[in-house]
Design a protein around this motif. Structure first.
Motif, PDB file in Angstrom:
ATOM      1  N   GLU A   1       0.838  -1.200   0.000  1.00 25.01           N
ATOM      2  CA  GLU A   1       0.000   0.000   0.000  1.00 25.01           C
ATOM      3  C   GLU A   1       0.875   1.253   0.000  1.00 25.01           C
ATOM      4  N   LEU A   2       0.539   2.184  -0.868  1.00 24.08           N
ATOM      5  CA  LEU A   2       1.299   3.427  -0.979  1.00 24.08           C
ATOM      6  C   LEU A   2       0.643   4.576  -0.236  1.00 24.08           C
ATOM      7  N   GLY A   3      -0.593   4.427   0.121  1.00 19.71           N
ATOM      8  CA  GLY A   3      -1.308   5.487   0.818  1.00 19.71           C
ATOM      9  C   GLY A   3      -2.744   5.544   0.343  1.00 19.71           C
ATOM     10  N   PHE A   4      -3.461   6.519   0.857  1.00 14.77           N
ATOM     11  CA  PHE A   4      -4.859   6.685   0.477  1.00 14.77           C
ATOM     12  C   PHE A   4      -4.978   7.815  -0.531  1.00 14.77           C
ATOM     13  N   PHE A   5      -5.634   7.545  -1.623  1.00 12.50           N
ATOM     14  CA  PHE A   5      -5.856   8.550  -2.649  1.00 12.50           C
ATOM     15  C   PHE A   5      -7.353   8.650  -2.899  1.00 12.50           C
ATOM     16  N   SER A   6      -7.835   9.857  -2.947  1.00 12.25           N
ATOM     17  CA  SER A   6      -9.265  10.080  -3.120  1.00 12.25           C
ATOM     18  C   SER A   6      -9.727   9.539  -4.468  1.00 12.25           C
ATOM     19  N   PRO A   7     -10.794   8.742  -4.475  1.00 12.34           N
ATOM     20  CA  PRO A   7     -11.263   8.188  -5.741  1.00 12.34           C
ATOM     21  C   PRO A   7     -11.904   9.225  -6.653  1.00 12.34           C
ATOM     22  N   GLY A   8     -12.420  10.271  -6.096  1.00 10.96           N
ATOM     23  CA  GLY A   8     -13.028  11.314  -6.916  1.00 10.96           C
ATOM     24  C   GLY A   8     -13.295  12.533  -6.064  1.00 10.96           C
ATOM     25  N   SER A   9     -12.540  13.576  -6.314  1.00  5.89           N
ATOM     26  CA  SER A   9     -12.694  14.783  -5.518  1.00  5.89           C
ATOM     27  C   SER A   9     -12.825  15.976  -6.453  1.00  5.89           C
ATOM     28  N   TYR A  10     -13.744  16.871  -6.115  1.00  7.83           N
ATOM     29  CA  TYR A  10     -13.916  18.067  -6.922  1.00  7.83           C
ATOM     30  C   TYR A  10     -13.118  19.247  -6.376  1.00  7.83           C
ATOM     31  N   TRP A  11     -12.453  19.087  -5.238  1.00 12.34           N
ATOM     32  CA  TRP A  11     -11.697  20.186  -4.660  1.00 12.34           C
ATOM     33  C   TRP A  11     -10.562  20.672  -5.556  1.00 12.34           C
ATOM     34  N   PRO A  12      -9.818  19.801  -6.251  1.00 15.46           N
ATOM     35  CA  PRO A  12      -8.777  20.318  -7.142  1.00 15.46           C
ATOM     36  C   PRO A  12      -9.322  21.236  -8.239  1.00 15.46           C
ATOM     37  N   VAL A  13     -10.529  20.974  -8.701  1.00 16.43           N
ATOM     38  CA  VAL A  13     -11.139  21.855  -9.707  1.00 16.43           C
ATOM     39  C   VAL A  13     -11.410  23.227  -9.093  1.00 16.43           C
ATOM     40  N   GLY A  14     -11.890  23.234  -7.854  1.00 15.36           N
ATOM     41  CA  GLY A  14     -12.116  24.504  -7.157  1.00 15.36           C
ATOM     42  C   GLY A  14     -10.822  25.262  -6.907  1.00 15.36           C
ATOM     43  N   ILE A  15      -9.762  24.529  -6.554  1.00 17.34           N
ATOM     44  CA  ILE A  15      -8.465  25.176  -6.343  1.00 17.34           C
ATOM     45  C   ILE A  15      -7.970  25.796  -7.639  1.00 17.34           C
ATOM     46  N   ALA A  16      -8.106  25.077  -8.737  1.00 17.19           N
ATOM     47  CA  ALA A  16      -7.675  25.612 -10.030  1.00 17.19           C
ATOM     48  C   ALA A  16      -8.474  26.852 -10.411  1.00 17.19           C
ATOM     49  N   ALA A  17      -9.765  26.816 -10.186  1.00 19.36           N
ATOM     50  CA  ALA A  17     -10.600  27.974 -10.509  1.00 19.36           C
ATOM     51  C   ALA A  17     -10.242  29.170  -9.625  1.00 19.36           C
ATOM     52  N   ALA A  18     -10.028  28.923  -8.340  1.00 21.65           N
ATOM     53  CA  ALA A  18      -9.671  30.011  -7.432  1.00 21.65           C
ATOM     54  C   ALA A  18      -8.298  30.581  -7.772  1.00 21.65           C
ATOM     55  N   ALA A  19      -7.349  29.724  -8.125  1.00 27.78           N
ATOM     56  CA  ALA A  19      -6.027  30.203  -8.514  1.00 27.78           C
ATOM     57  C   ALA A  19      -6.099  31.002  -9.812  1.00 27.78           C
ATOM     58  N   SER A  20      -6.936  30.558 -10.738  1.00 29.35           N
ATOM     59  CA  SER A  20      -7.115  31.300 -11.986  1.00 29.35           C
ATOM     60  C   SER A  20      -7.751  32.662 -11.723  1.00 29.35           C
ATOM     61  N   LEU A  21      -8.745  32.683 -10.865  1.00 34.02           N
ATOM     62  CA  LEU A  21      -9.388  33.944 -10.508  1.00 34.02           C
ATOM     63  C   LEU A  21      -8.385  34.908  -9.876  1.00 34.02           C
ATOM     64  N   THR A  22      -7.567  34.390  -8.976  1.00 34.35           N
ATOM     65  CA  THR A  22      -6.562  35.225  -8.327  1.00 34.35           C
ATOM     66  C   THR A  22      -5.523  35.711  -9.340  1.00 34.35           C
ATOM     67  N   GLY A  23      -5.127  34.853 -10.256  1.00 39.59           N
ATOM     68  CA  GLY A  23      -4.166  35.249 -11.290  1.00 39.59           C
ATOM     69  C   GLY A  23      -4.704  36.333 -12.202  1.00 39.59           C
ATOM     70  N   VAL A  24      -5.954  36.207 -12.609  1.00 35.78           N
ATOM     71  CA  VAL A  24      -6.577  37.242 -13.444  1.00 35.78           C
ATOM     72  C   VAL A  24      -6.696  38.544 -12.663  1.00 35.78           C
ATOM     73  N   ALA A  25      -7.057  38.440 -11.389  1.00 38.82           N
ATOM     74  CA  ALA A  25      -7.160  39.646 -10.553  1.00 38.82           C
ATOM     75  C   ALA A  25      -5.807  40.328 -10.414  1.00 38.82           C
ATOM     76  N   LEU A  26      -4.735  39.546 -10.280  1.00 38.20           N
ATOM     77  CA  LEU A  26      -3.398  40.137 -10.215  1.00 38.20           C
ATOM     78  C   LEU A  26      -2.991  40.747 -11.547  1.00 38.20           C
TER      79      LEU A  26
ATOM     80  N   PHE B   1      -4.872  42.105 -13.851  1.00 42.18           N
ATOM     81  CA  PHE B   1      -5.589  43.362 -14.088  1.00 42.18           C
ATOM     82  C   PHE B   1      -5.567  44.292 -12.878  1.00 42.18           C
ATOM     83  N   TRP B   2      -4.860  43.893 -11.830  1.00 31.03           N
ATOM     84  CA  TRP B   2      -4.709  44.627 -10.581  1.00 31.03           C
ATOM     85  C   TRP B   2      -6.044  45.149 -10.057  1.00 31.03           C
ATOM     86  N   GLN B   3      -6.873  44.188  -9.661  1.00 32.89           N
ATOM     87  CA  GLN B   3      -8.151  44.478  -9.037  1.00 32.89           C
ATOM     88  C   GLN B   3      -8.068  44.034  -7.575  1.00 32.89           C
ATOM     89  N   PRO B   4      -7.707  44.941  -6.661  1.00 31.98           N
ATOM     90  CA  PRO B   4      -7.465  44.541  -5.261  1.00 31.98           C
ATOM     91  C   PRO B   4      -8.634  43.805  -4.613  1.00 31.98           C
TER      92      PRO B   4
END
Length: 138
Positions: free
Chosen positions: A81-106, A108-111
């Motif tokens: 056994e190598l460890g526990f891996f989530s069989p299906g998680s939507y959190w990485p999609v949310g992280i990617a969207a939030a990081a993209s939102l933050t990148g776009v905000a940076l 266009f410099w929208q504080p």
């Protein structure tokens, strides 16, 4: 971890050598002297690789050697056994969207949007980290 440390050390040496060659060649071939942007970028690449390699070397001294660290290891030595891996998680999609939102905000410099993006990013990272947290077991 020793194998990974060696890989990053090789990348670091390569980055420093290429930065030196790049600086010398741009100084000789252009009228403006050393081209600073590319030289600094290559030096930073070597520095970051050295940083990661140093971390892996630091961790390798504190953990048991893995099968990958032995010259005579067999494939079956790494079985199990190598460890526990989530069989299906939507959190990485949310992280990617939030990081993209933050990148776009940076970009266009929208504080206000930067603040919203960072808050959403922290929430989604916490959601991923604590997705399977069941609380303390008494």
């Amino acid at each position: 971890m020793k194998v990974e440390a060696r890989v990053f050390d090789i990348v670091a040496i390569f980055g420093f050598v290429v930065a030196t060659v790049y600086a010398v060649l741009t100084a000789q071939m252009t009228e403006d002297g050393i081209e600073p942007i590319g030289t600094v970028a290559l030096l930073l690449t070597g520095g970051l690789a050295l940083l990661v390699g140093s971390y892996f070397r630091f961790v390798a001294r504190r953990i048991e050697p893995r099968p990958e660290d032995h010259e005579d290891a067999e494939i079956s030595d790494g079985a199990g056994e190598l460890g526990f891996f989530s069989p299906g998680s939507y959190w990485p999609v949310g992280i990617a969207a939030a990081a993209s939102l933050t990148g776009v905000a940076l970009a266009f410099w929208q504080p206000w949007l930067i603040i919203v993006g960072i808050v959403v990013l922290l929430i989604t990272v916490a959601g991923l980290v604590f997705e399977y947290h069941t609380g303390p077991s008494h």
